[in-house]
Design a protein around this motif. Sequence first.
Motif, PDB file in Angstrom:
ATOM      1  N   SER A  87      37.977 -71.728 -20.997  1.00 41.45           N
ATOM      2  CA  SER A  87      39.167 -71.107 -21.581  1.00 41.45           C
ATOM      3  C   SER A  87      39.601 -71.882 -22.819  1.00 41.45           C
ATOM      4  CB  SER A  87      40.302 -71.051 -20.560  1.00 41.45           C
ATOM      5  OG  SER A  87      40.651 -72.343 -20.117  1.00 41.45           O
ATOM      6  N   VAL A 134      47.355 -71.303 -22.605  1.00 44.06           N
ATOM      7  CA  VAL A 134      46.013 -70.730 -22.563  1.00 44.06           C
ATOM      8  C   VAL A 134      46.010 -69.461 -23.405  1.00 44.06           C
ATOM      9  CG1 VAL A 134      44.212 -69.754 -21.104  1.00 44.06           C
ATOM     10  CG2 VAL A 134      45.564 -71.699 -20.288  1.00 44.06           C
ATOM     11  N   THR A 137      40.578 -66.589 -21.930  1.00 45.33           N
ATOM     12  CA  THR A 137      39.869 -67.003 -20.721  1.00 45.33           C
ATOM     13  C   THR A 137      38.459 -66.414 -20.725  1.00 45.33           C
ATOM     14  OG1 THR A 137      40.727 -65.102 -19.498  1.00 45.33           O
ATOM     15  CG2 THR A 137      41.985 -67.154 -19.355  1.00 45.33           C
ATOM     16  N   ASP A 138      37.591 -67.011 -19.926  1.00 43.19           N
ATOM     17  CA  ASP A 138      36.209 -66.532 -19.765  1.00 43.19           C
ATOM     18  C   ASP A 138      35.476 -66.448 -21.108  1.00 43.19           C
ATOM     19  OD1 ASP A 138      34.119 -65.844 -18.127  1.00 43.19           O
ATOM     20  OD2 ASP A 138      34.551 -63.701 -18.174  1.00 43.19           O
TER      21      ASP A 138
END
Length: 609
Positions: A87, A134, A137-138
């Motif tokens: 991330s 964050v 993500t991924d």
Amino acid sequence: MKKKEKLHLSSKKHVGAFNQPLIFFLFICLIFSVTVGRLFWIQIIRGSYYKKLSVENRVKLIANPPIRGRLLDRNGVVLADNKLFYSLAIQPRLLTKSEWIDLRNSLSDLLNVSTDQLDIAFNRSNSDTPYKKVLLTDLSVEQVIRFKEQENNLYGAQIDIGLIRNYPYKSLAAHTLGYTQLITQNEFSKLSERGYKLSDRIGRKGIEAAFESQLRGAWGGEMLEIDSIGTVQRSLGLKLPKAGRDIKLTLDLELQLTAEKVLSDKIAGAIVAIDPYTGAIRAIASQPTFDLNFFSQPFTNKQYNDLFLSSNLPLLSRAFNAYDPGSTWKPITAIAGMESGKFPASKKLNTVPCITYGSHCFPEYNKRGFGWIGYEDAFRVSSNTFFYQVGVGSGSKALYDAATKLGFDNYTGIETFIDENKGLVGNKKWAAEGRGWGNPGETPWIVEDMASASIGQSVVLVTPLQLARAYAVFANGGYLITPHLVDANINWRSEKYLKKVDIEDKTLETIRRGLRKVVTSGTGIGINLDNSILPPVAGKTGTAEDSSGGADHAWFAGFAPYDSGKIVIVAFAQNTPGGGSVHALPMARKVLRAWYEQKSKNELIRSKD
């Protein structure tokens, strides 16, 4: 007059000079009182709060998440584990507004994502910590490599490595395993006291939810001393996270794969394979199904709606949902007849083209009848008019008592009971109370209800799991088991989990012989297409009208071997007209064949050892 005025002015000056020290003194007292009050408020009343702030300005806690426990099949094959994901995060405190804009543009070009997407993530207010947000993500491996190549020019941004739930077999046993999702804000307010964080995922369904406390583990972390600008000075202590416990299931991967495969061409349905002595579930499949990894990756609103709002209801476990059982219910009517004493095991009845109850003529399915027959032949040919007479003659109470003895109209005791439907066995009391939709006293129990209930129609609804549990009673010699997915060092053959059913041996044996005749010379003879490689089987086919208005359901419930009962299999095809012998029985046969081949192979291996 002038002299008096001078005296007056003189006295005023004297009084003013006298008041100046007093005013100054009062002013000092006021300042001192405010200062003392403020100090009292800060140090005494709010002392602990400001002490905490002081410590937090000096000490930073970096939390380390636990590794969630794995889900394994009975042989140790991994059905659910965890995989790494990357991330993109930033530290807002290190960036001015203009610096963020420059960083955002650089990240957009480098990672091929829109600036709008980055801005939305940056402006979210539900961040776990003020130290980090964050943004993505991924990330793909390619994106991570690109970032690492330019990392020195991306001050304030960082790549974090985390773990996400992974299901290697995707949709296999999806309704049983369940899935995890991020906890909601409402859940966090309750779960934070138990060590959960806003970034935690929690089991939502199935085993993931039922064994959440054992699977999740416990957070660890490291305490860092930082200076006024946020630079780390030293580590003050490290506590390693505690990994969650692996859960070994009773499921057998090979048998589960077979069950999933034979269901794949059906609109909807379920298969249950269970050990009739211990209650251990060896396979439990539902169609349609879904990919469990859907919940471990980003998805759009359309993808979410396609899954959750689909008319096919892929999230609904057909194994745990209740349907009209049709002729697979006839053994329960037989118990009511024999145990009430009104229709003993030796009783023969005249089966005719049609029997009138109330305002309706209830037909024999072949439109002709089968003449005078007893229980065993009534099972063999699946006579409706035989069981109409037994059910109506025995009465609502006798039928309900027989049903509850075999566990119907109740939960089975399986660990994932939160997903389970209780089913329904209609009776006089239920009807008098309004049948769940009417007013008390306005929906009385009538003879037509009793006739329908006798052959598992209209006022009787059961789940495939409940039916498998009931047929286990015929397989194991009269004991009601507790279905389960995890052995957990429990003695499942103890009296707590394995209860003797209060029925006569003669009743049980009559039903067993009738179920055997079904597959040797009756409606279930198709099971013998694989007779050369299958043990002797006993069971019952069923074709049920859908009381909710859809097409007919197809059922088969049976066990093998006939003499020792090592496995019970229930196959169900929802809204699949054509009959249980045409659609459900072939599915059961394939699962039974896979079980028997595996059993024979294991016995051969043991004999060589």
